[in-house]
Design a protein around this motif. Structure first.
Motif, PDB file in Angstrom:
ATOM      1  N   TYR A  18       0.829  -1.205   0.000  1.00 41.55           N
ATOM      2  CA  TYR A  18       0.000   0.000   0.000  1.00 41.55           C
ATOM      3  C   TYR A  18       0.866   1.260   0.000  1.00 41.55           C
ATOM      4  CZ  TYR A  18      -3.198  -3.633   1.598  1.00 41.55           C
ATOM      5  OH  TYR A  18      -3.913  -4.811   1.721  1.00 41.55           O
ATOM      6  N   ALA A  19       2.007   1.169   0.651  1.00 40.95           N
ATOM      7  CA  ALA A  19       2.907   2.325   0.710  1.00 40.95           C
ATOM      8  C   ALA A  19       3.503   2.657  -0.659  1.00 40.95           C
ATOM      9  CB  ALA A  19       4.031   2.061   1.706  1.00 40.95           C
ATOM     10  N   MET A  20       3.441   1.700  -1.592  1.00 37.50           N
ATOM     11  CA  MET A  20       3.965   1.964  -2.930  1.00 37.50           C
ATOM     12  C   MET A  20       3.133   3.020  -3.658  1.00 37.50           C
ATOM     13  SD  MET A  20       6.496  -0.158  -2.974  1.00 37.50           S
ATOM     14  CE  MET A  20       7.012   0.038  -4.658  1.00 37.50           C
ATOM     15  N   LYS A  21       1.821   3.096  -3.336  1.00 40.07           N
ATOM     16  CA  LYS A  21       0.948   3.964  -4.126  1.00 40.07           C
ATOM     17  C   LYS A  21      -0.122   4.676  -3.303  1.00 40.07           C
ATOM     18  CE  LYS A  21       2.166   4.163  -8.434  1.00 40.07           C
ATOM     19  NZ  LYS A  21       2.292   5.438  -9.160  1.00 40.07           N
ATOM     20  N   THR A  22       0.141   4.924  -2.034  1.00 34.79           N
ATOM     21  CA  THR A  22      -0.793   5.718  -1.233  1.00 34.79           C
ATOM     22  C   THR A  22       0.010   6.720  -0.403  1.00 34.79           C
ATOM     23  OG1 THR A  22      -0.789   4.320   0.759  1.00 34.79           O
ATOM     24  CG2 THR A  22      -2.333   3.710  -1.005  1.00 34.79           C
ATOM     25  N   ALA A  23      -0.693   7.538   0.386  1.00 40.81           N
ATOM     26  CA  ALA A  23      -0.039   8.548   1.220  1.00 40.81           C
ATOM     27  C   ALA A  23       0.811   7.925   2.326  1.00 40.81           C
ATOM     28  CB  ALA A  23      -1.083   9.482   1.828  1.00 40.81           C
ATOM     29  N   MET A  24       0.747   6.598   2.512  1.00 44.45           N
ATOM     30  CA  MET A  24       1.649   5.946   3.466  1.00 44.45           C
ATOM     31  C   MET A  24       3.106   6.222   3.125  1.00 44.45           C
ATOM     32  SD  MET A  24       0.093   2.186   4.284  1.00 44.45           S
ATOM     33  CE  MET A  24      -1.629   1.936   4.681  1.00 44.45           C
TER      34      MET A  24
ATOM     35  N   ASP B 119       4.359   8.909   2.480  1.00 49.90           N
ATOM     36  CA  ASP B 119       4.799  10.164   3.101  1.00 49.90           C
ATOM     37  C   ASP B 119       5.490   9.934   4.438  1.00 49.90           C
ATOM     38  OD1 ASP B 119       3.679  11.412   0.947  1.00 49.90           O
ATOM     39  OD2 ASP B 119       1.849  12.042   1.980  1.00 49.90           O
ATOM     40  N   ALA B 120       5.280   8.758   5.030  1.00 49.55           N
ATOM     41  CA  ALA B 120       5.939   8.433   6.299  1.00 49.55           C
ATOM     42  C   ALA B 120       7.444   8.236   6.118  1.00 49.55           C
ATOM     43  CB  ALA B 120       5.327   7.180   6.915  1.00 49.55           C
ATOM     44  N   ASN B 121       7.861   8.019   4.852  1.00 47.00           N
ATOM     45  CA  ASN B 121       9.286   7.887   4.530  1.00 47.00           C
ATOM     46  C   ASN B 121       9.957   6.769   5.319  1.00 47.00           C
ATOM     47  OD1 ASN B 121      11.491   8.640   2.968  1.00 47.00           O
ATOM     48  ND2 ASN B 121      12.284  10.021   4.551  1.00 47.00           N
ATOM     49  N   LEU B 122       9.259   5.627   5.406  1.00 48.98           N
ATOM     50  CA  LEU B 122       9.806   4.458   6.094  1.00 48.98           C
ATOM     51  C   LEU B 122      10.201   3.402   5.069  1.00 48.98           C
ATOM     52  CD1 LEU B 122       7.124   4.022   8.925  1.00 48.98           C
ATOM     53  CD2 LEU B 122       9.395   5.038   9.161  1.00 48.98           C
ATOM     54  N   THR B 123      11.221   2.622   5.395  1.00 51.50           N
ATOM     55  CA  THR B 123      11.546   1.471   4.569  1.00 51.50           C
ATOM     56  C   THR B 123      10.471   0.414   4.773  1.00 51.50           C
ATOM     57  OG1 THR B 123      12.819   0.328   6.281  1.00 51.50           O
ATOM     58  CG2 THR B 123      14.008   1.924   4.891  1.00 51.50           C
ATOM     59  N   LYS B 124      10.476  -0.607   3.922  1.00 47.39           N
ATOM     60  CA  LYS B 124       9.491  -1.680   4.071  1.00 47.39           C
ATOM     61  C   LYS B 124       9.611  -2.340   5.440  1.00 47.39           C
ATOM     62  CE  LYS B 124      10.400  -4.027   0.282  1.00 47.39           C
ATOM     63  NZ  LYS B 124      10.249  -5.070  -0.784  1.00 47.39           N
ATOM     64  N   ASP B 125      10.837  -2.603   5.851  1.00 50.68           N
ATOM     65  CA  ASP B 125      11.049  -3.256   7.154  1.00 50.68           C
ATOM     66  C   ASP B 125      10.567  -2.375   8.300  1.00 50.68           C
ATOM     67  OD1 ASP B 125      12.115  -5.452   5.907  1.00 50.68           O
ATOM     68  OD2 ASP B 125      14.208  -4.859   6.215  1.00 50.68           O
ATOM     69  N   GLU B 126      10.821  -1.068   8.204  1.00 50.17           N
ATOM     70  CA  GLU B 126      10.382  -0.153   9.255  1.00 50.17           C
ATOM     71  C   GLU B 126       8.856  -0.065   9.321  1.00 50.17           C
ATOM     72  OE1 GLU B 126      14.183   2.981   9.260  1.00 50.17           O
ATOM     73  OE2 GLU B 126      12.449   3.314   7.938  1.00 50.17           O
TER      74      GLU B 126
END
Length: 239
Positions: free
Chosen positions: A210-216, A218-225
């Motif tokens: 979801y972080a690939m294509k949503t406002a998630m 913006d959190a600027n986290l790696t996948k692991d984080e």
């Protein structure tokens, strides 16, 4: 954007909640080149939202991609398209030709079938969607072996570029499985994605796609984080 003649036609096709969801999804695609998660529970009508985004994509001169969990849901999305006045849109079926992949109307009549294997293979090799088709349907299972069986994954990766994807039962496309890792790489190159799932966040490792294509993002986290923070949130709701 949906090309209805007026508000009355729109309201015959979609409920108020569905109109809101479609409008927000379109905004995120056009203004942010992203998408959104539709996490409505069963009964709200996520299928009609998916159908409306397919209609929207066709109006935008692309050939949207609808991916779901089970092949019998191909008939469901066809019936939703009929319900919103888009019965004329012709699907290209990625899955093989068998009874469960047949697209049927509400009376059980077969409307569309997958092409024979030899015809499909030519299309997969060309990595282009024939002009007669308006959108694509397939199941996640078709992409679970991208290294061992690359024909369909390579086809999807190519046609997804600058296209719109609708990912039904999206929790099945996430995680650290072969399918999850592959789908993350695919959605990154799309114009926008609509994720549909009442249980989209059922596991922490669902979150990276979801972080690939949503406002998630913006959190600027790696996948692991991102996964780690999701685990912490489960263990400590105050986190």
């Amino acid at each position: 954007r949906l090309n209805y003649r007026g508000k009355m036609d729109l309201c015959k096709a979609l409920s108020a909640e569905q109109i809101d969801a479609v409008a927000m999804a379109i905004y995120n695609i056009e203004a942010r080149a992203q998408g959104m998660i539709i996490g409505d529970q069963t009964g709200i009508g996520k299928g009609r939202v998916a159908a409306a985004i397919i209609r929207y994509g066709v109006n935008q001169k692309v050939k949207p991609i609808f991916i779901t969990e089970k092949a019998n849901l191909f008939s469901d999305i066809y019936r939703d398209l009929v319900a919103i006045g888009s019965a004329h849109l012709i699907p290209f079926i990625i899955n093989g030709r068998e009874t469960k992949t047949d697209i049927k109307d509400e009376d059980g009549n077969i409307i569309y079938q997958a092409l024979h294997a030899s015809e499909q293979e030519k299309i997969f090799e060309s990595q282009k969607i024939p002009a007669k088709y308006h959108f694509i349907v397939g199941t996640y299972s078709q992409f679970n072996s991208p290294e061992r069986k690359p024909e369909k994954p390579n086809f999807l990766r190519e046609i997804a570029k600058d296209n719109i994807m609708i990912m039904d039962e999206a929790h099945n496309s996430s995680g650290s499985s072969n399918t999850g890792e592959f789908m993350q790489s695919v959605v990154a190159d799309t114009k926008g994605v609509v994720f549909l799932s009442a249980t989209f966040a059922k596991r922490p490792d669902n979150m990276p796609i979801y972080a690939m294509k949503t406002a998630m993002s913006d959190a600027n986290l790696t996948k692991d984080e991102l996964v780690e923070d999701a685990w912490l949130g489960l263990e400590d709701p105050q986190h």
